[in-house]
Design a protein around this motif. Structure first.
Motif, PDB file in Angstrom:
ATOM      1  N   GLU A 181      45.967  34.534  27.617  1.00  0.00           N
ATOM      2  CA  GLU A 181      45.536  35.600  28.513  1.00  0.00           C
ATOM      3  C   GLU A 181      46.036  36.962  28.022  1.00  0.00           C
ATOM      4  O   GLU A 181      45.302  37.952  28.068  1.00  0.00           O
TER       5      GLU A 181
ATOM      6  N   ARG B 152      43.531  40.817  37.320  1.00  0.00           N
ATOM      7  CA  ARG B 152      43.116  40.976  35.920  1.00  0.00           C
ATOM      8  C   ARG B 152      42.426  42.322  35.735  1.00  0.00           C
ATOM      9  O   ARG B 152      42.648  43.009  34.739  1.00  0.00           O
TER      10      ARG B 152
ATOM     11  N   TRP C 244      41.640  37.309  40.045  1.00  0.00           N
ATOM     12  CA  TRP C 244      40.516  38.029  39.438  1.00  0.00           C
ATOM     13  C   TRP C 244      40.724  39.532  39.575  1.00  0.00           C
ATOM     14  O   TRP C 244      40.569  40.280  38.616  1.00  0.00           O
TER      15      TRP C 244
ATOM     16  N   ALA D  13      35.929  46.234  41.383  1.00  0.00           N
ATOM     17  CA  ALA D  13      35.827  44.879  41.932  1.00  0.00           C
ATOM     18  C   ALA D  13      34.682  44.791  42.946  1.00  0.00           C
ATOM     19  O   ALA D  13      33.890  43.834  42.907  1.00  0.00           O
TER      20      ALA D  13
ATOM     21  N   THR E 140      29.917  39.142  39.962  1.00  0.00           N
ATOM     22  CA  THR E 140      30.386  38.440  38.762  1.00  0.00           C
ATOM     23  C   THR E 140      31.578  37.529  39.058  1.00  0.00           C
ATOM     24  O   THR E 140      31.968  36.736  38.204  1.00  0.00           O
ATOM     25  N   TYR E 141      32.149  37.648  40.258  1.00  0.00           N
ATOM     26  CA  TYR E 141      33.266  36.783  40.639  1.00  0.00           C
ATOM     27  C   TYR E 141      32.705  35.398  40.941  1.00  0.00           C
ATOM     28  O   TYR E 141      31.902  35.222  41.849  1.00  0.00           O
ATOM     29  N   LYS E 142      33.132  34.409  40.170  1.00  0.00           N
ATOM     30  CA  LYS E 142      32.586  33.051  40.280  1.00  0.00           C
ATOM     31  C   LYS E 142      33.490  32.101  41.057  1.00  0.00           C
ATOM     32  O   LYS E 142      33.134  30.957  41.262  1.00  0.00           O
TER      33      LYS E 142
ATOM     34  N   GLU F 181      36.268  30.825  40.051  1.00  0.00           N
ATOM     35  CA  GLU F 181      36.998  29.896  39.183  1.00  0.00           C
ATOM     36  C   GLU F 181      38.505  30.088  39.314  1.00  0.00           C
ATOM     37  O   GLU F 181      39.273  29.158  39.168  1.00  0.00           O
ATOM     38  N   ALA F 182      38.914  31.317  39.583  1.00  0.00           N
ATOM     39  CA  ALA F 182      40.314  31.647  39.880  1.00  0.00           C
ATOM     40  C   ALA F 182      40.321  32.241  41.281  1.00  0.00           C
ATOM     41  O   ALA F 182      39.270  32.553  41.835  1.00  0.00           O
ATOM     42  N   SER F 183      41.492  32.415  41.849  1.00  0.00           N
ATOM     43  CA  SER F 183      41.546  33.037  43.164  1.00  0.00           C
ATOM     44  C   SER F 183      41.058  34.473  43.058  1.00  0.00           C
ATOM     45  O   SER F 183      41.110  35.088  41.987  1.00  0.00           O
ATOM     46  N   PHE F 184      40.586  35.018  44.164  1.00  0.00           N
ATOM     47  CA  PHE F 184      40.132  36.402  44.152  1.00  0.00           C
ATOM     48  C   PHE F 184      41.274  37.323  43.747  1.00  0.00           C
ATOM     49  O   PHE F 184      41.079  38.262  42.984  1.00  0.00           O
TER      50      PHE F 184
END
Length: 187
Positions: free
Chosen positions: A155, A80, A77, A61, A67-69, A71-74
């Motif tokens: 997912e 995942r 991300w 991470a 690459t973390y945009k 769009e979802a919470s950290f």
């Protein structure tokens, strides 16, 4: 400086992490490590492996933070990453042979395929989790992703690299297997 980091929001910390600030990385690690460890442990079922997966996931991470945009919470991300690494580790450890789509027929009726809300209400969570641990590893894994981790079918398809039809069938069969085991435990 460390005391002020504990009060910063995650977005500010992530900016510092991208700049290589180790105190910020430590703060992010401290905020998320317990939840990520528990996620890994539910999948790999081994304390040492879960610890390794969690730490590798944090390293990944931090390396791929660009690459973390947002769009979802950290946390989502990061989770995942942990789930994907956990599944990869589990497969490596168990040398799982994946089931092809052709070997699993489609479920005839998904609406009546398992536990409904009333059934869940009658079973204590601890007994449910114990019973889930008795399931075949692929059933336990897919139910954990769906019910415990909260992933939807799409997912889960991505995480497990299976088709939508295969995912629906596996969840249906896993729920039925769990339901049968719960009935046996109640008798």
């Amino acid at each position: 400086m460390f005391l002020t980091l504990t009060k910063q929001n995650i977005e500010s910390l992530l900016v510092l992490c991208q700049d290589g600030n180790q105190l910020a990385q430590l703060e992010v690690y401290n905020r998320y490590q317990r939840a990520m460890y528990n996620t890994a442990l539910r999948i790999v079922k081994d304390i040492a492996e879960a610890e390794d997966v969690m730490q590798e996931s944090f390293l990944t991470a931090f390396q791929k933070l660009d690459t973390y945009k947002g769009e979802a919470s950290f946390g989502a991300w990061l989770k995942r990453i942990v789930v994907n690494n956990s599944i990869a580790q589990f497969r490596k450890a168990q040398r799982i042979s994946t089931v092809s789509d052709e070997n699993i027929p489609l479920a005839a009726d998904e609406a009546n395929d398992g536990l409904d809300a009333e059934d869940y209400a009658q079973v204590q969570v601890s007994q449910l989790m114990e019973t889930m641990n008795e399931l075949h590893h692929s059933y336990r894994q897919i139910l954990s992703l769906h019910f415990v981790e909260g992933f939807d079918y799409e997912e889960i398809c991505q995480i497990m690299d299976i088709s939508y039809a295969n995912c629906r069938t596996m969840i249906s069969r896993a729920k039925e297997s769990l339901r049968k085991k719960l009935i046996i435990h109640h008798e």
